[in-house]
Design a protein around this motif. Structure first.
Motif, PDB file in Angstrom:
ATOM      1  N   SER A   1       0.849  -1.189   0.000  1.00  0.00           N
ATOM      2  CA  SER A   1       0.000   0.000   0.000  1.00  0.00           C
ATOM      3  C   SER A   1       0.880   1.233   0.000  1.00  0.00           C
ATOM      4  CB  SER A   1      -0.925   0.024   1.217  1.00  0.00           C
ATOM      5  OG  SER A   1      -0.184   0.155   2.408  1.00  0.00           O
ATOM      6  N   TRP A   2       0.336   2.316  -0.555  1.00  0.00           N
ATOM      7  CA  TRP A   2       1.030   3.605  -0.609  1.00  0.00           C
ATOM      8  C   TRP A   2      -0.017   4.695  -0.570  1.00  0.00           C
ATOM      9  CZ3 TRP A   2       1.402   7.580  -4.445  1.00  0.00           C
ATOM     10  CH2 TRP A   2       2.407   8.505  -4.203  1.00  0.00           C
ATOM     11  N   LYS A   3       0.152   5.645   0.386  1.00  0.00           N
ATOM     12  CA  LYS A   3      -0.824   6.725   0.565  1.00  0.00           C
ATOM     13  C   LYS A   3      -2.239   6.176   0.738  1.00  0.00           C
ATOM     14  CE  LYS A   3       1.557  10.607  -1.615  1.00  0.00           C
ATOM     15  NZ  LYS A   3       1.402  11.562  -0.508  1.00  0.00           N
ATOM     16  N   SER A   4      -2.369   5.114   1.551  1.00  0.00           N
ATOM     17  CA  SER A   4      -3.650   4.492   1.897  1.00  0.00           C
ATOM     18  C   SER A   4      -4.319   3.800   0.717  1.00  0.00           C
ATOM     19  CB  SER A   4      -4.624   5.522   2.495  1.00  0.00           C
ATOM     20  OG  SER A   4      -4.073   6.118   3.647  1.00  0.00           O
ATOM     21  N   ILE A   5      -3.581   3.566  -0.380  1.00  0.00           N
ATOM     22  CA  ILE A   5      -4.126   2.851  -1.529  1.00  0.00           C
ATOM     23  C   ILE A   5      -3.468   1.477  -1.570  1.00  0.00           C
ATOM     24  CG2 ILE A   5      -4.387   2.833  -4.040  1.00  0.00           C
ATOM     25  CD1 ILE A   5      -4.084   5.874  -3.956  1.00  0.00           C
ATOM     26  N   ASN A   6      -4.285   0.409  -1.625  1.00  0.00           N
ATOM     27  CA  ASN A   6      -3.764  -0.949  -1.664  1.00  0.00           C
ATOM     28  C   ASN A   6      -3.450  -1.362  -3.094  1.00  0.00           C
ATOM     29  OD1 ASN A   6      -4.075  -1.438   1.164  1.00  0.00           O
ATOM     30  ND2 ASN A   6      -6.263  -1.708   0.846  1.00  0.00           N
ATOM     31  N   TYR A   7      -2.317  -2.042  -3.267  1.00  0.00           N
ATOM     32  CA  TYR A   7      -1.894  -2.484  -4.587  1.00  0.00           C
ATOM     33  C   TYR A   7      -1.565  -3.966  -4.551  1.00  0.00           C
ATOM     34  CZ  TYR A   7      -1.251   2.464  -5.758  1.00  0.00           C
ATOM     35  OH  TYR A   7      -1.449   3.800  -5.981  1.00  0.00           O
ATOM     36  N   ILE A   8      -1.798  -4.641  -5.671  1.00  0.00           N
ATOM     37  CA  ILE A   8      -1.359  -6.021  -5.865  1.00  0.00           C
ATOM     38  C   ILE A   8      -0.574  -6.055  -7.160  1.00  0.00           C
ATOM     39  CG2 ILE A   8      -2.051  -8.409  -6.268  1.00  0.00           C
ATOM     40  CD1 ILE A   8      -4.549  -7.886  -4.646  1.00  0.00           C
ATOM     41  N   LYS A   9       0.612  -6.612  -7.126  1.00  0.00           N
ATOM     42  CA  LYS A   9       1.422  -6.693  -8.337  1.00  0.00           C
ATOM     43  C   LYS A   9       2.095  -8.046  -8.414  1.00  0.00           C
ATOM     44  CE  LYS A   9       5.248  -4.333  -5.985  1.00  0.00           C
ATOM     45  NZ  LYS A   9       6.145  -3.158  -6.001  1.00  0.00           N
ATOM     46  N   GLY A  10       2.413  -8.457  -9.641  1.00  0.00           N
ATOM     47  CA  GLY A  10       3.072  -9.727  -9.839  1.00  0.00           C
ATOM     48  C   GLY A  10       4.522  -9.688  -9.413  1.00  0.00           C
ATOM     49  N   LEU A  11       5.073 -10.853  -9.148  1.00  0.00           N
ATOM     50  CA  LEU A  11       6.482 -10.940  -8.796  1.00  0.00           C
ATOM     51  C   LEU A  11       7.346 -10.462  -9.962  1.00  0.00           C
ATOM     52  CD1 LEU A  11       6.628 -14.395  -6.993  1.00  0.00           C
ATOM     53  CD2 LEU A  11       6.867 -12.157  -5.949  1.00  0.00           C
ATOM     54  N   TYR A  12       8.432  -9.819  -9.636  1.00  0.00           N
ATOM     55  CA  TYR A  12       9.341  -9.326 -10.671  1.00  0.00           C
ATOM     56  C   TYR A  12       9.944 -10.491 -11.448  1.00  0.00           C
ATOM     57  CZ  TYR A  12      13.511  -7.362 -12.811  1.00  0.00           C
ATOM     58  OH  TYR A  12      14.474  -6.993 -13.704  1.00  0.00           O
ATOM     59  N   LYS A  13       9.928 -10.350 -12.750  1.00  0.00           N
ATOM     60  CA  LYS A  13      10.539 -11.351 -13.612  1.00  0.00           C
ATOM     61  C   LYS A  13      11.691 -10.706 -14.379  1.00  0.00           C
ATOM     62  CE  LYS A  13       6.293 -13.992 -14.324  1.00  0.00           C
ATOM     63  NZ  LYS A  13       5.317 -14.510 -15.336  1.00  0.00           N
ATOM     64  N   LYS A  14      12.815 -11.355 -14.337  1.00  0.00           N
ATOM     65  CA  LYS A  14      13.976 -10.828 -15.026  1.00  0.00           C
ATOM     66  C   LYS A  14      13.705 -10.761 -16.519  1.00  0.00           C
ATOM     67  CE  LYS A  14      18.974 -11.381 -15.473  1.00  0.00           C
ATOM     68  NZ  LYS A  14      20.149 -12.205 -15.087  1.00  0.00           N
ATOM     69  N   LYS A  15      13.975  -9.590 -17.101  1.00  0.00           N
ATOM     70  CA  LYS A  15      13.713  -9.393 -18.510  1.00  0.00           C
ATOM     71  C   LYS A  15      14.950  -9.765 -19.336  1.00  0.00           C
ATOM     72  CE  LYS A  15      10.391  -5.636 -17.838  1.00  0.00           C
ATOM     73  NZ  LYS A  15      10.072  -4.213 -18.137  1.00  0.00           N
ATOM     74  N   SER A  16      14.721 -10.604 -20.330  1.00  0.00           N
ATOM     75  CA  SER A  16      15.803 -10.965 -21.235  1.00  0.00           C
ATOM     76  C   SER A  16      15.733 -10.155 -22.519  1.00  0.00           C
ATOM     77  CB  SER A  16      15.747 -12.466 -21.559  1.00  0.00           C
ATOM     78  OG  SER A  16      14.482 -12.797 -22.117  1.00  0.00           O
ATOM     79  N   LYS A  17      14.567  -9.583 -22.810  1.00  0.00           N
ATOM     80  CA  LYS A  17      14.375  -8.809 -24.025  1.00  0.00           C
ATOM     81  C   LYS A  17      14.922  -7.400 -23.824  1.00  0.00           C
ATOM     82  CE  LYS A  17      10.763  -7.343 -27.252  1.00  0.00           C
ATOM     83  NZ  LYS A  17       9.308  -7.367 -27.539  1.00  0.00           N
ATOM     84  N   PRO A  18      15.774  -6.923 -24.712  1.00  0.00           N
ATOM     85  CA  PRO A  18      16.331  -5.566 -24.556  1.00  0.00           C
ATOM     86  C   PRO A  18      15.248  -4.507 -24.691  1.00  0.00           C
ATOM     87  CG  PRO A  18      16.891  -6.476 -26.707  1.00  0.00           C
ATOM     88  CD  PRO A  18      16.284  -7.603 -25.911  1.00  0.00           C
ATOM     89  N   ALA A  19      15.476  -3.350 -24.060  1.00  0.00           N
ATOM     90  CA  ALA A  19      14.510  -2.261 -24.114  1.00  0.00           C
ATOM     91  C   ALA A  19      14.371  -1.752 -25.542  1.00  0.00           C
ATOM     92  CB  ALA A  19      14.954  -1.130 -23.195  1.00  0.00           C
ATOM     93  N   SER A  20      13.157  -1.370 -25.896  1.00  0.00           N
ATOM     94  CA  SER A  20      12.911  -0.818 -27.218  1.00  0.00           C
ATOM     95  C   SER A  20      13.443   0.613 -27.275  1.00  0.00           C
ATOM     96  CB  SER A  20      11.417  -0.827 -27.524  1.00  0.00           C
ATOM     97  OG  SER A  20      10.739   0.081 -26.665  1.00  0.00           O
ATOM     98  N   GLU A  21      13.535   1.154 -28.476  1.00  0.00           N
ATOM     99  CA  GLU A  21      14.007   2.531 -28.626  1.00  0.00           C
ATOM    100  C   GLU A  21      13.065   3.501 -27.927  1.00  0.00           C
ATOM    101  OE1 GLU A  21      15.712   5.565 -32.031  1.00  0.00           O
ATOM    102  OE2 GLU A  21      14.251   4.048 -32.609  1.00  0.00           O
ATOM    103  N   ALA A  22      11.758   3.237 -28.006  1.00  0.00           N
ATOM    104  CA  ALA A  22      10.788   4.102 -27.339  1.00  0.00           C
ATOM    105  C   ALA A  22      11.001   4.093 -25.831  1.00  0.00           C
ATOM    106  CB  ALA A  22       9.366   3.661 -27.671  1.00  0.00           C
ATOM    107  N   GLN A  23      11.312   2.911 -25.271  1.00  0.00           N
ATOM    108  CA  GLN A  23      11.572   2.815 -23.835  1.00  0.00           C
ATOM    109  C   GLN A  23      12.855   3.539 -23.468  1.00  0.00           C
ATOM    110  OE1 GLN A  23      11.449  -1.494 -23.669  1.00  0.00           O
ATOM    111  NE2 GLN A  23       9.513  -1.463 -22.530  1.00  0.00           N
ATOM    112  N   LEU A  24      13.876   3.407 -24.289  1.00  0.00           N
ATOM    113  CA  LEU A  24      15.138   4.095 -24.031  1.00  0.00           C
ATOM    114  C   LEU A  24      14.960   5.608 -24.107  1.00  0.00           C
ATOM    115  CD1 LEU A  24      17.591   1.841 -26.069  1.00  0.00           C
ATOM    116  CD2 LEU A  24      17.396   1.981 -23.577  1.00  0.00           C
ATOM    117  N   MET A  25      14.134   6.070 -25.041  1.00  0.00           N
ATOM    118  CA  MET A  25      13.868   7.496 -25.161  1.00  0.00           C
ATOM    119  C   MET A  25      13.178   8.017 -23.910  1.00  0.00           C
ATOM    120  SD  MET A  25      12.597   7.565 -29.145  1.00  0.00           S
ATOM    121  CE  MET A  25      12.052   9.269 -29.095  1.00  0.00           C
TER     122      MET A  25
END
Length: 214
Positions: A23-47
């Motif tokens: 939770s953050w600022k009284s808002i509850n969140y659920i997220k998946g476990l982090y998965k190591k990325k093998s795919k390189p970042a796209s140009e849009a992501q790098l930008m």
């Protein structure tokens, strides 16, 4: 193992299977476990990453000002610095990837509805920066002599900010401070904004321009 918050129908904190609760600022969140990325970042992501670094490098050292200038923006979901980034992100960055730069004239360090400083100016003489503004208060516009005035200067060559040691007031009309010796060459970019005494109202910041120090 996760811990249930506020009963069976509430959120949870910690790991439960393949998800993590938080939770953050009284808002509850659920997220998946982090998965190591093998795919390189796209140009849009790098930008986007480069734009983020370019603007955040400027904003982080002035968090004191941003807490006032953007502290009233969507406070349930955004920190002041994130609100400032969101406000400036689409207008303050210029250039072509990977050579991004900041358009200082389009950077805002505060945004709000309080009436600003009226006729504002900045000058440099004998190693001293002097900011000035209109002093008149107005019951109609709910401006008062004890409104606080914040001034800021940025030296891009040295990547350093300078300001007065404490805010001035609307009724004072002027504030001056010495520029450190190691910053007295080159130029600075300058801003000014106001808040009321309780910091519950803030004006838009005004960019006063680039000032040569030589």
């Amino acid at each position: 193992m996760g811990t249930i918050i506020h009963g069976a129908n509430g959120g949870f904190k910690g790991k439960a299977g393949s998800v993590i609760g938080s939770s953050w600022k009284s808002i509850n969140y659920i997220k998946g476990l982090y998965k190591k990325k093998s795919k390189p970042a796209s140009e849009a992501q790098l930008m986007q990453q480069e734009k983020f670094k370019t603007l955040m490098r400027f904003l982080l050292p002035i968090n004191f000002f941003l807490k006032i200038g953007f502290g009233l923006k969507n406070t349930e979901k955004l920190t002041p610095i994130n609100a400032a980034f969101q406000f400036n992100g689409n207008k303050a960055i210029t250039g072509v990837y990977p050579n991004y730069a900041l358009d200082y004239g389009n950077i805002s360090i505060a945004d709000g509805g309080l009436y600003g400083g009226g006729t504002v100016a900045v000058s440099y003489d004998s190693g001293e920066l002097t900011y000035s503004w209109s002093t008149g208060g107005s019951d109609v516009f709910e401006t008062f002599g004890d409104d606080l005035v914040y001034v800021l200067a940025y030296h891009p060559e040295k990547d350093e900010f300078i300001s007065s040691t404490k805010p001035s007031t609307r009724e004072t009309g002027v504030v001056s401070f010495m520029v450190p010796d190691h910053l007295t060459t080159g130029s600075v970019h300058t801003w000014l904004f106001l808040s009321n005494r309780s910091k519950t109202k803030v004006s838009k910041s005004v960019y006063l321009g680039e000032l040569q120090l030589i």
